[in-house]
Design a protein around this motif. Structure first.
Motif, mmCIF file in Angstrom:
data_model
loop_
_atom_site.group_PDB
_atom_site.id
_atom_site.type_symbol
_atom_site.label_atom_id
_atom_site.label_comp_id
_atom_site.label_asym_id
_atom_site.label_seq_id
_atom_site.Cartn_x
_atom_site.Cartn_y
_atom_site.Cartn_z
ATOM 1 N N ASN A 20 31.596 -28.819 -29.313
ATOM 2 C CA ASN A 20 31.207 -28.882 -30.723
ATOM 3 C C ASN A 20 30.346 -30.107 -31.015
ATOM 4 O OD1 ASN A 20 32.482 -26.514 -31.449
ATOM 5 N ND2 ASN A 20 34.376 -27.527 -32.110
ATOM 6 N N ASP A 21 30.718 -31.257 -30.416
ATOM 7 C CA ASP A 21 29.937 -32.480 -30.619
ATOM 8 C C ASP A 21 28.543 -32.335 -30.018
ATOM 9 O OD1 ASP A 21 31.974 -33.719 -31.964
ATOM 10 O OD2 ASP A 21 32.749 -34.780 -30.199
ATOM 11 N N PHE A 22 28.466 -31.703 -28.852
ATOM 12 C CA PHE A 22 27.165 -31.507 -28.218
ATOM 13 C C PHE A 22 26.279 -30.619 -29.096
ATOM 14 C CE2 PHE A 22 24.052 -29.542 -25.441
ATOM 15 C CZ PHE A 22 23.645 -30.593 -24.637
ATOM 16 N N CYS A 23 26.825 -29.532 -29.600
ATOM 17 C CA CYS A 23 26.057 -28.608 -30.443
ATOM 18 C C CYS A 23 25.629 -29.290 -31.740
ATOM 19 C CB CYS A 23 26.872 -27.359 -30.757
ATOM 20 S SG CYS A 23 27.097 -26.265 -29.341
ATOM 21 N N SER A 24 26.501 -30.150 -32.276
ATOM 22 C CA SER A 24 26.163 -30.875 -33.499
ATOM 23 C C SER A 24 24.996 -31.820 -33.261
ATOM 24 C CB SER A 24 27.381 -31.657 -33.988
ATOM 25 O OG SER A 24 27.065 -32.437 -35.125
ATOM 26 N N ALA A 25 25.006 -32.532 -32.133
ATOM 27 C CA ALA A 25 23.901 -33.431 -31.805
ATOM 28 C C ALA A 25 22.619 -32.644 -31.551
ATOM 29 C CB ALA A 25 24.257 -34.272 -30.577
ATOM 30 N N LEU A 26 22.752 -31.519 -30.872
ATOM 31 C CA LEU A 26 21.585 -30.684 -30.574
ATOM 32 C C LEU A 26 20.945 -30.168 -31.855
ATOM 33 C CD1 LEU A 26 19.882 -29.274 -28.349
ATOM 34 C CD2 LEU A 26 21.497 -27.372 -28.483
ATOM 35 N N SER A 27 21.748 -29.877 -32.866
ATOM 36 C CA SER A 27 21.228 -29.316 -34.117
ATOM 37 C C SER A 27 20.363 -30.300 -34.883
ATOM 38 C CB SER A 27 22.393 -28.852 -35.004
ATOM 39 O OG SER A 27 23.114 -29.972 -35.512
ATOM 40 N N ARG A 32 12.168 -26.086 -31.812
ATOM 41 C CA ARG A 32 11.360 -25.976 -30.595
ATOM 42 C C ARG A 32 11.770 -27.000 -29.541
ATOM 43 N NH1 ARG A 32 7.521 -29.932 -31.239
ATOM 44 N NH2 ARG A 32 7.299 -30.735 -33.351
ATOM 45 N N GLN A 33 12.411 -28.104 -29.968
ATOM 46 C CA GLN A 33 12.875 -29.101 -29.015
ATOM 47 C C GLN A 33 14.206 -28.685 -28.388
ATOM 48 O OE1 GLN A 33 11.384 -31.690 -27.851
ATOM 49 N NE2 GLN A 33 9.780 -32.259 -29.295
ATOM 50 N N ARG A 34 14.989 -27.914 -29.121
ATOM 51 C CA ARG A 34 16.304 -27.520 -28.609
ATOM 52 C C ARG A 34 16.177 -26.659 -27.355
ATOM 53 N NH1 ARG A 34 18.687 -25.493 -34.431
ATOM 54 N NH2 ARG A 34 17.910 -27.302 -35.610
ATOM 55 N N SER A 35 15.154 -25.810 -27.315
ATOM 56 C CA SER A 35 14.992 -24.916 -26.166
ATOM 57 C C SER A 35 14.727 -25.687 -24.884
ATOM 58 C CB SER A 35 13.848 -23.929 -26.424
ATOM 59 O OG SER A 35 12.618 -24.610 -26.590
ATOM 60 N N PHE A 36 14.140 -26.892 -24.995
ATOM 61 C CA PHE A 36 13.900 -27.710 -23.807
ATOM 62 C C PHE A 36 15.203 -28.277 -23.246
ATOM 63 C CE2 PHE A 36 9.659 -27.960 -25.784
ATOM 64 C CZ PHE A 36 8.883 -27.616 -24.700
ATOM 65 N N VAL A 37 16.225 -28.334 -24.087
ATOM 66 C CA VAL A 37 17.542 -28.819 -23.655
ATOM 67 C C VAL A 37 18.360 -27.682 -23.064
ATOM 68 C CG1 VAL A 37 19.695 -29.881 -24.416
ATOM 69 C CG2 VAL A 37 17.516 -30.662 -25.386
ATOM 70 N N THR A 38 18.396 -26.570 -23.763
ATOM 71 C CA THR A 38 19.275 -25.462 -23.363
ATOM 72 C C THR A 38 18.755 -24.682 -22.162
ATOM 73 O OG1 THR A 38 18.193 -24.031 -25.011
ATOM 74 C CG2 THR A 38 20.191 -25.190 -25.688
ATOM 75 N N ARG A 39 17.522 -24.951 -21.745
ATOM 76 C CA ARG A 39 17.008 -24.247 -20.563
ATOM 77 C C ARG A 39 17.711 -24.713 -19.287
ATOM 78 N NH1 ARG A 39 11.102 -27.028 -19.189
ATOM 79 N NH2 ARG A 39 11.820 -29.190 -19.245
ATOM 80 N N ASP A 45 22.411 -32.261 -16.812
ATOM 81 C CA ASP A 45 20.976 -32.165 -17.081
ATOM 82 C C ASP A 45 20.721 -31.951 -18.571
ATOM 83 O OD1 ASP A 45 20.397 -32.437 -14.369
ATOM 84 O OD2 ASP A 45 20.514 -30.275 -14.015
ATOM 85 N N ARG A 46 21.573 -31.156 -19.202
ATOM 86 C CA ARG A 46 21.425 -30.931 -20.645
ATOM 87 C C ARG A 46 21.644 -32.231 -21.424
ATOM 88 N NH1 ARG A 46 23.777 -25.119 -22.754
ATOM 89 N NH2 ARG A 46 22.451 -23.786 -21.449
ATOM 90 N N LYS A 47 22.632 -33.023 -20.992
ATOM 91 C CA LYS A 47 22.896 -34.305 -21.649
ATOM 92 C C LYS A 47 21.688 -35.216 -21.555
ATOM 93 C CE LYS A 47 26.613 -36.557 -20.710
ATOM 94 N NZ LYS A 47 27.783 -37.122 -19.980
#
Length: 260
Positions: A20-27, A32-39, A45-47
């Protein structure tokens, strides 16, 4: 040349967010920047991808005072991040190596990136700790150089040879020729980590990066003023501090334009 020099360093080794904390930070990032993380598949690597982008947005907002919804960070064809409509240059260096083999076996994987002189200095640095320290210093300088010109590690790094006097007065030879257009500094961050600052003339940048700059030609006075900007100490920031900077800003945006 630039609006100043800032150096932030973030240690993510102790950041262990819940899903939940990771998703909150990602939001907090634009869509368009989020997709570079979730790939990325691996969480580690995501962190790294997430924190590098949080760092960019927090740094631009806090140092340059640009409202969060007006920050547009794009990348050149070579992958170098740049700020639209500004000559800000903020290379993000992430160096994390897990050594599962002997030191010599580990560094051998990178031998093709060093000149014969550099390689001799590395392998003859004494103890395993000494060899790793020498390796990381050279590697840090090479990374700083290719990020400064907007290139990637595919650049002929063995042709970029560094010289120094006990790691001061650092100079570089490119394709065997001395160049006085560059200055380099090394900083020890602790725990075996190093950072480097590379400054050179914008005309040395790759074509794709030069196109993002307001200008790449400066008179001698302007060039030397930028080349000799005072260095500042690297400031330690936690991931929570980056999130705090952006969290407060993001949730005060009328109409929230982040997803555009």
């Amino acid at each position: 040349m630039g609006k100043g020099v800032q150096g932030w360093v973030v240690d993510i080794s102790k950041w262990d967010p819940s899903p939940n904390d990771f998703c909150s930070a990602l939001s907090l990032l634009p869509q368009r920047q989020r997709s570079f993380v979730t790939r990325f598949v691996r969480m580690e690597d995501r962190k790294q991808a997430l924190v590098s982008r949080l760092l960019q947005y927090a740094l631009v907002h806090e140092v340059l005072g640009i409202p969060f919804d007006e920050i547009t960070i794009n990348r050149t064809l070579d992958g170098k991040p740049y700020l639209e409509n500004d000559n800000a240059n903020f290379p993000i260096l992430i160096s994390m190596y897990t050594i599962m083999e002997t030191v010599l076996e580990f560094i051998q994987n990178f031998s093709s990136y060093f000149s014969s002189l550099e390689w001799d200095n590395i392998v003859n640095a004494g103890s395993c700790d000494g060899i790793l320290a020498e390796f990381y210093r050279y590697w840090c300088l090479k990374e700083a150089y290719v990020k400064a010109i907007g290139s990637g590690l595919a650049y002929g790094l063995d042709k970029v040879e560094f010289h120094h006097t006990r790691w001061t007065n650092i100079s570089v030879k490119i394709n065997g020729e001395d160049t006085r257009e560059w200055s380099f500094w090394l900083f020890e961050l602790g725990k075996g980590h190093w950072a480097s600052i590379a400054r050179g003339h914008p005309r040395s940048a790759t074509e794709s990066y030069r196109k993002t700059l307001k200008g790449s030609e400066y008179n001698l006075e302007e060039y030397h003023k930028g080349l000799h900007l005072p260095n500042v100490d690297f400031v330690s920031r936690t991931v929570e501090e980056l999130i705090s900077v952006l969290h407060g800003e993001a949730y005060n945006i009328p109409g929230d334009k982040r997803n555009t």
